[in-house]
Design a protein around this motif. Structure first.
Motif, PDB file in Angstrom:
ATOM      1  N   VAL A 690      -3.875   3.151   4.101  1.00  4.33           N
ATOM      2  CA  VAL A 690      -2.818   4.026   3.285  1.00  4.33           C
ATOM      3  C   VAL A 690      -3.728   5.588   2.707  1.00  4.33           C
ATOM      4  O   VAL A 690      -3.229   6.464   3.219  1.00  4.33           O
ATOM      5  N   ILE A 691      -4.833   5.223   2.533  1.00  6.47           N
ATOM      6  CA  ILE A 691      -5.569   6.467   2.114  1.00  6.47           C
ATOM      7  C   ILE A 691      -5.997   7.478   3.023  1.00  6.47           C
ATOM      8  O   ILE A 691      -5.915   8.553   2.984  1.00  6.47           O
ATOM      9  N   ARG A 692      -6.213   6.885   4.374  1.00  5.48           N
ATOM     10  CA  ARG A 692      -6.451   7.686   5.391  1.00  5.48           C
ATOM     11  C   ARG A 692      -5.244   8.382   5.858  1.00  5.48           C
ATOM     12  O   ARG A 692      -5.356   9.568   6.226  1.00  5.48           O
ATOM     13  N   PHE A 721      -4.386   4.229  -4.392  1.00  2.00           N
ATOM     14  CA  PHE A 721      -5.567   5.442  -4.071  1.00  2.00           C
ATOM     15  C   PHE A 721      -6.767   5.154  -4.766  1.00  2.00           C
ATOM     16  O   PHE A 721      -7.600   5.971  -4.693  1.00  2.00           O
ATOM     17  N   ARG A 722      -6.534   4.267  -5.772  1.00  2.00           N
ATOM     18  CA  ARG A 722      -7.908   3.737  -6.490  1.00  2.00           C
ATOM     19  C   ARG A 722      -8.227   2.317  -6.360  1.00  2.00           C
ATOM     20  O   ARG A 722      -8.679   1.796  -6.985  1.00  2.00           O
ATOM     21  N   TYR A 723      -7.500   1.822  -5.250  1.00  2.33           N
ATOM     22  CA  TYR A 723      -7.762   0.229  -4.627  1.00  2.33           C
ATOM     23  C   TYR A 723      -7.255  -0.548  -5.819  1.00  2.33           C
ATOM     24  O   TYR A 723      -7.917  -1.655  -5.953  1.00  2.33           O
ATOM     25  N   HIS A 744       7.142  -0.095  -0.678  1.00  6.14           N
ATOM     26  CA  HIS A 744       6.245   0.505  -1.511  1.00  6.14           C
ATOM     27  C   HIS A 744       6.541   2.060  -1.450  1.00  6.14           C
ATOM     28  O   HIS A 744       6.314   2.670  -0.189  1.00  6.14           O
ATOM     29  N   VAL A 745       6.286   2.989  -2.457  1.00  2.00           N
ATOM     30  CA  VAL A 745       6.179   4.239  -2.078  1.00  2.00           C
ATOM     31  C   VAL A 745       4.881   4.829  -2.921  1.00  2.00           C
ATOM     32  O   VAL A 745       4.676   4.605  -4.066  1.00  2.00           O
ATOM     33  N   GLN A 746       4.062   5.553  -2.062  1.00  2.00           N
ATOM     34  CA  GLN A 746       2.986   6.142  -2.573  1.00  2.00           C
ATOM     35  C   GLN A 746       3.067   7.737  -3.425  1.00  2.00           C
ATOM     36  O   GLN A 746       3.828   8.465  -2.561  1.00  2.00           O
ATOM     37  N   PHE A 802       4.306   4.547   6.481  1.00  2.00           N
ATOM     38  CA  PHE A 802       4.119   4.465   5.072  1.00  2.00           C
ATOM     39  C   PHE A 802       4.977   5.748   4.720  1.00  2.00           C
ATOM     40  O   PHE A 802       5.205   6.582   5.031  1.00  2.00           O
ATOM     41  N   CYS A 803       5.339   5.553   3.274  1.00  2.00           N
ATOM     42  CA  CYS A 803       6.322   6.197   2.596  1.00  2.00           C
ATOM     43  C   CYS A 803       5.434   6.727   1.322  1.00  2.00           C
ATOM     44  O   CYS A 803       4.949   6.253   0.518  1.00  2.00           O
TER      45      CYS A 803
END
Length: 1208
Positions: A690-692, A721-723, A744-746, A802-803
């Motif tokens: 997700v972070i990449r 984003f902070r694991y 999930h929504v980031q 990913f959203c």
């Protein structure tokens, strides 16, 4: 100077009466000489005691001179000299100590208060004196004679039964030893040690050989115990035997008096000793052998020297030298309250860390002797305060090395070289006689651990930014919470096999065939060699033996062992063990192959070298797999070298990591994605994907062309984003019509460049933000081919499954939210809940998220620890409305930033245990949790904030958290009065204590295996009034590993994707709380829970009350013109809000009853004549087979109800 501060004039008994001038002059000279004497005494250098010494002041200058006005102001000068008297010598010393030793007056007051609480009450001292006096009379009445038989069991396990023991009456009166003699008894269970010395006539000159002394010592103790039971003075007392420090050769009598004044609070331990002159002085030097191989039936080559038995010799010397050592200690501590209080502080510190337990423990008597040693070396002064004593001991422990040996004996008594004595032990601290090593049984790893803890204590005292008192003295730090992995070997046959086949004979003789130290020696050497740089230290974990009745047989101990491994985070998870090159060091390569066995292979590396190597994994393995490398190494070493199979060994590490793995119900191979995913993946391994993807999206946003304003910053604010996201996030989001479906929504926050054209009206500003986000979505679609949908919260963008939710932050919006116009037309800017929420999400959270991301990069166990903590809270039915997720992340970050352990946390499971300790033992009403990221807070800012918190505690929420990025809202931004409330905090504290109790019981028990995840990560079904079951098809399951519901059985899961950002369960529960929180509390599992538990408020909230227009919510009319809240009416309201969501409403008791009934479901076919196939005799099996063939096929099917289907 501090001593020149003016004292307030007032009525006091110290105001001098009118005296003559000669008397005044004499008094002033006396005071001056006393002060000069004090300065001369205190300026004497006391060497390195851990704190700076104040500069000495010249003797000619009197520091207590009162500054006066010029002579013409005679009235004021006369008034000051009359009403102000200089402070006394004691007050001056306290002022000076406070200024130079303590970094805060609070710490000094806390130490003083604790010492006052630790002082023994007078009634206990009176009872001890009277008991010793009566016991002395009792010993004088004993008679000599042959001990033919006894009704008690001798507390010693030996193959040869002793016989023909002649009892001799003690010639020396019993005396107090240990803490009772030095005045440092410590509760809550007060243990008084009393020594009774065998006379020299009871021993023969050859009794030093083959455990004869130990047999006679045990027989002497048994005889005295039996006579005490016959005496009317002790007839009602409770008698038990126990092993001193888990040493089977050191039985002691534990007597619990029945006196009312000390019942259950005091215990007397009786030691049997012998005079030092019983044997020749050289019999017990470390290099002598006092247990012959023939004693155990072994043969020994006469040409070879006998192996030394230094540990057994020290065991006997402990008794022989006890009287002389105790006399020196008592002389050093008697009348010195400072030394006694200092030792009490050290005892509390040692006990809280459990470093003094067991055979290898670092006992408090060692610290008492070390205080005397420092005093003899002039490092400690006799006038040192108790704080100075404790601090100096910690400082000297941390900075000195006992492996080379230190000694209390005078140079004239030392007959042997200290280095020669030290060569026979890991740690060497010789006693006053120069013969006994106090640390004979202390292993090197435990001594190093004590040094690390002492160094940490000094560092905490030197840190001016925190109150170190609770961290040093109040916080319980058991050893199992300090280690990362635990190895348990409890199989009796395996232990015997190891001792018989692999323990060297010299260790068997040295430890008198006691199994525990032999196992410790064997396993420690093997694991240290195999783990090498992966492990920092290997520490024995012991529990104190349990006392047994004197009529029972002495238990056999030492047949199991527990070792704690403290890992080195930089090297613990390396996938390769590289050996020597074959062509350069053939002998080393052969030794490497022999040590590692079949796991060793010859490999060629990129640098061209060809060496032996052992590979434990690949660099691409997930972090969870890499954390199993230490387990693989340990199990392989035990199997290869000691022939122990994995089933006979319990290796505890990463068992709880299962709770954030991917659910086995969800099949990864059905996903259409380019990512390589394993079925056994977890949330930690999925976070980098997700972070990449986010990093690539950020680059695309920065590269958009044609935007009116440039994007200057992009920040991810979601936990992933902070694991810190415990639920696995898979690339399964997709577009369905005009909506995006995603579990999930980031969240992503962007900021634009400066422009003066933004409107000054809030609605217009937000409309322009929406237009700008639509423009960004169109550019992303046109230039990057990304799909997007506009929602009420922001721009939803779909990328690689990913959203992401993109929000636009602008400082003018925050200012407009704060803007208020007063009655006079003046515009002011005032904080309000809406502005604080916006500021937290758009400006503070991105900074905190970056800091937590950096913390995880430096300490890789941080993220998984947060995942475990969040999963635990969720399974206890605590959602974000009751306990904010950010509060969990910040508490764990506080734990990782806090320097309350000598080393960083390397295993998430250890981090989770410490998180439970933090919840269980923290004083939330008096502690403000500060997270000073990057040390950006100054000391004065921290002090001001803590002062504000203490002086105005009511204005802060029950759980106060503050970071260096929210100083304007410090303590009030991340939590509120209702989230979490005081009741929820108390509930979580109780849950944490219960969880810790389960963990500690399973860890330290030799019979139990480690706790299963379901025991911790499944909430209790007790204490709830109602349970609303929701339709399982309408509530999607979490992708994380499901350990079951506390109310119902497992059901078929569904993984339907809801509309992105639409958490309907959280929205409904939020509506219920906002409308009915005054009457009920609502609990549910936010990670896929399908039940809503309800707890009603106290009955007083449902009692009839007078009619008031402002208090009519949910009320119904009742008698006498009053109104009343009815639970039945509330339930109907709940149903209306839940609408089609709820399945039924029941009580937990009804659900339990259904569970019990469904455990043995009825068989509906052949119900009239129930038969059990297993109960049929062999002759009737053919008849039953024929009957089954004649029956219609459809009747053979088992008919199940929908509730029974859930059991499959």
């Amino acid at each position: 100077m501090m001593l020149k501060a003016k004292r307030k004039p007032g009525k006091s008994d110290r105001i001098p009466k009118k005296t003559s001038k000669k008397a005044d002059r004499a008094d002033s000279q006396e005071d001056s000489s006393a002060v000069d004497h004090l300065h001369l005494e205190q300026s004497t250098p006391s060497s390195d005691d851990g704190f700076d010494e104040p500069e000495p002041t010249p003797a000619k200058k009197n520091p207590i001179q009162v500054t006066t006005k010029p002579k013409n102001n005679k009235f004021k000068q006369k008034n000051e000299t009359k009403n102000v008297k200089p402070p006394t010598l004691e007050e001056m010393k306290e002022l000076r100590d406070t200024q130079n030793l303590f970094h805060s007056n609070l710490f000094k007051l806390q130490v003083k208060e604790m010492l006052e609480e630790l002082q023994l009450k007078t009634k206990y001292m009176e009872f001890i004196d009277s008991w010793l006096e009566s016991f002395t009379v009792f010993t004088q009445q004993l008679k000599d004679g042959l001990m033919e038989r006894t009704n008690l069991e001798v507390p010693l396990n030996l193959q040869q039964k002793p016989s023909g023991f002649v009892f001799s009456k003690p010639t020396k009166e019993p005396y107090l030893i240990g803490a009772a003699a030095t005045g440092t008894l410590l509760g809550p269970k007060i243990v008084v040690d009393v020594a009774l010395e065998m006379p020299k006539e009871s021993l023969h000159k050859e009794d030093y050989l083959n455990l004869r002394y130990d047999q006679k010592r045990a027989l002497y103790l048994t005889y005295v115990t039996e006579r005490m039971q016959e005496s009317p003075n002790y007839a009602n007392d409770q008698f038990k035997f126990n092993y001193l420090a888990n040493n089977p050769l050191k039985p002691v009598l534990e007597l619990t008096p029945v006196a009312k004044q000390v019942t259950k609070h005091l215990q007397v331990r009786l030691f049997i000793t012998a005079p030092l002159s019983s044997f020749k002085p050289g019999r017990f030097v470390p290099w002598n052998n006092n247990i012959r191989p023939s004693f155990y039936g072994d043969e020994w080559d006469e040409e070879e020297p006998l192996p030394s038995t230094q540990h057994y010799n020290a065991n006997v010397l402990f008794d022989l030298t006890l009287a002389e050592n105790q006399a020196h200690l008592e002389k050093a501590f008697k009348g010195r309250r400072n030394f006694q209080d200092g030792l009490l502080l050290l005892k509390v510190w040692l006990r809280q860390r459990e470093l003094c337990i067991g055979y290898s423990g670092f006992g408090s008597h060692i610290l008492a002797a070390y205080i005397v040693y420092l005093n003899s070396q002039r490092i400690l002064h006799q006038s040192s305060s108790s704080y100075q004593v404790a601090r100096t001991v910690w400082n000297q422990l941390a900075n000195t090395d006992w492996t080379k040996g230190i000694s209390l004996a005078p140079a004239s008594i030392q007959t042997e070289e200290l280095t020669k004595l030290a060569s026979h032990y890991d740690v060497c601290f010789m006693d006053f006689t120069g013969q006994l090593n106090f640390c004979a049984n202390v292993p090197l790893s435990l001594y190093q651990r004590v040094r690390e803890e002492a160094k940490l204590a000094v560092d905490l005292l030197n840190d001016m930014k925190l109150n170190s008192f609770p961290l040093i003295f109040m916080q319980k730090c058991p050893l199992y919470s300090r280690v990362d992995n635990i190895l348990k070997i409890t199989n009796y046959s395996c232990v015997n096999q190891m001792l018989m086949l692999h323990s060297q004979p010299k260790f068997k003789y040295d430890y008198a065939k006691y199994g525990y130290p032999q196992l410790l020696q064997l396993l420690t050497e093997l694991l240290k060699k195999g783990l090498a740089e992966r492990v920092q230290s290997i520490i024995p974990l012991e529990t104190a033996t349990t006392a047994w009745l004197v009529e029972n047989k002495a238990p056999s101990i030492g047949k199991y062992i527990q070792l704690g491994l403290i890992l080195q985070p930089d090297h613990a998870y390396e996938v390769l063990n590289k050996g020597p090159a074959t062509n350069e060091d053939p002998e080393g390569a052969a030794e490497f192959r022999r040590f590692w066995g079949e796991r060793s292979n010859l490999r060629r590396f990129q640098d061209g070298s060809i060496t032996e190597a052992v590979v434990w994994g690949t660099a691409q393995d997930s972090p969870a797999k890499k954390r199993q490398i230490v387990r693989q190494i340990v199990l392989h070493l035990l199997e290869h070298h000691l022939q122990l199979e994995g089933k006979d060994v319990q290796f505890i590490g990463a068992e709880l990591d299962q709770v954030y793995r991917l659910s086995p119900w969800f099949k990864v191979n059905k996903l259409k994605t380019k990512l390589i995913l394993d079925q056994d993946t977890d949330a930690e391994a999925l976070s980098p994907h997700v972070i990449r993807c986010y990093d690539e999206l950020a680059r695309q946003l920065h590269g958009l062309n044609g935007l009116p304003l440039e994007i200057v910053s992009i920040s991810g604010t979601s936990p992933i984003f902070r694991y810190c996201e415990p639920q696995p996030v898979l690339p399964q989001a997709r577009v369905a019509g005009k909506h995006i479906l995603a579990s999930h929504v980031q969240r992503v926050v962007i900021q634009l460049g400066q422009s003066g054209k933004w409107p000054n009206e809030l609605t217009a500003l937000r409309a322009l933000k929406t237009a700008f986000l639509i423009e960004i979505g169109e550019k992303l679609e046109a230039q990057c081919r990304l799909q997007w949908v506009m929602s009420a919260e922001g721009l939803l963008v779909l990328k690689q499954g990913f959203c992401f939710l993109i929000e636009l932050a602008h400082s003018k919006e925050l200012a407009l939210l704060k803007q208020e116009v007063t009655e006079r037309g003046v515009t002011t800017y005032v904080d309000n809940p809406a502005s604080r929420t916006l500021e937290r999400h758009h400006y503070i959270l991105p900074k905190v998220s970056g800091a937590l991301h950096s913390l995880h990069q430096s300490l890789s166990a941080f993220g998984p620890t947060v995942m475990l903590a969040k999963r635990w809270l969720a399974t206890q039915l605590l959602d974000d409305g009751l306990w904010p997720e950010m509060a969990t992340e910040l508490l764990v970050a506080h734990l990782f930033q806090q320097r309350n352990a000598p080393q960083a946390i390397a295993a998430p499971q250890t981090g989770f245990i410490r998180f439970l300790q933090l919840l269980a033992h923290s004083d939330f009403t008096g502690e403000l949790f500060l997270l000073n990221f990057n040390n950006s807070w100054q000391e004065q800012q921290v002090a001001d904030l803590e002062h504000s918190y203490r002086s105005d505690r009511q204005s802060y929420p029950p759980l106060a958290l503050a970071t260096s990025y929210d100083i304007q809202h410090a303590g009030r931004l991340w939590t509120s009065d209702q989230s979490p409330s005081q009741r929820v905090l108390g509930h979580v504290t109780r849950l944490a204590r219960h969880g810790l109790q389960i963990i500690e019981t399973s860890l330290m028990s030799k019979d139990l295996r480690f706790v299963r995840p379901a025991q911790l990560f499944r909430g209790s079904n007790e204490g709830y009034d109602l349970v609303i079951q929701l339709k399982p098809d309408l509530v999607p399951n979490s992708l994380s590993y499901d350990l079951g519901s506390p109310f119902v059985s497992f059901s078929q899961p569904n993984f339907h994707l809801p509309p992105a950002g639409a958490d309907r369960m959280a929205r409904i529960v939020g509506q219920l709380r906002s409308a009915y929180s005054d009457f009920a509390a609502f609990f549910y599992n936010p990670h896929g829970g399908k039940e809503l538990a309800i707890v009603w408020r106290p009955p007083t909230d449902f009692a009839p009350k007078p009619f008031k227009v402002t208090e009519l919510q949910a009320c119904s009319p009742c008698e006498n013109g009053k109104v009343q809240v009815l639970k039945e009416t509330l339930l109907e309201d709940f149903k209306m809000l839940l609408k089609d969501f709820y399945l039924r409403i029941s009580t937990p008791e009804e659900l339990k009853r259904e569970q019990r009934e469904h455990q043995q479901p009825k068989r509906y076919f052949n119900a009239k004549q129930p038969q059990e196939k297993s109960s049929l005799k062999p002759k009737k099996q053919k008849i039953q087979k024929d009957a089954e063939q004649e029956a219609p096929p459809k009747k053979k099917r088992l008919i199940k109800s929908s509730a029974l289907k859930a059991l499959n």
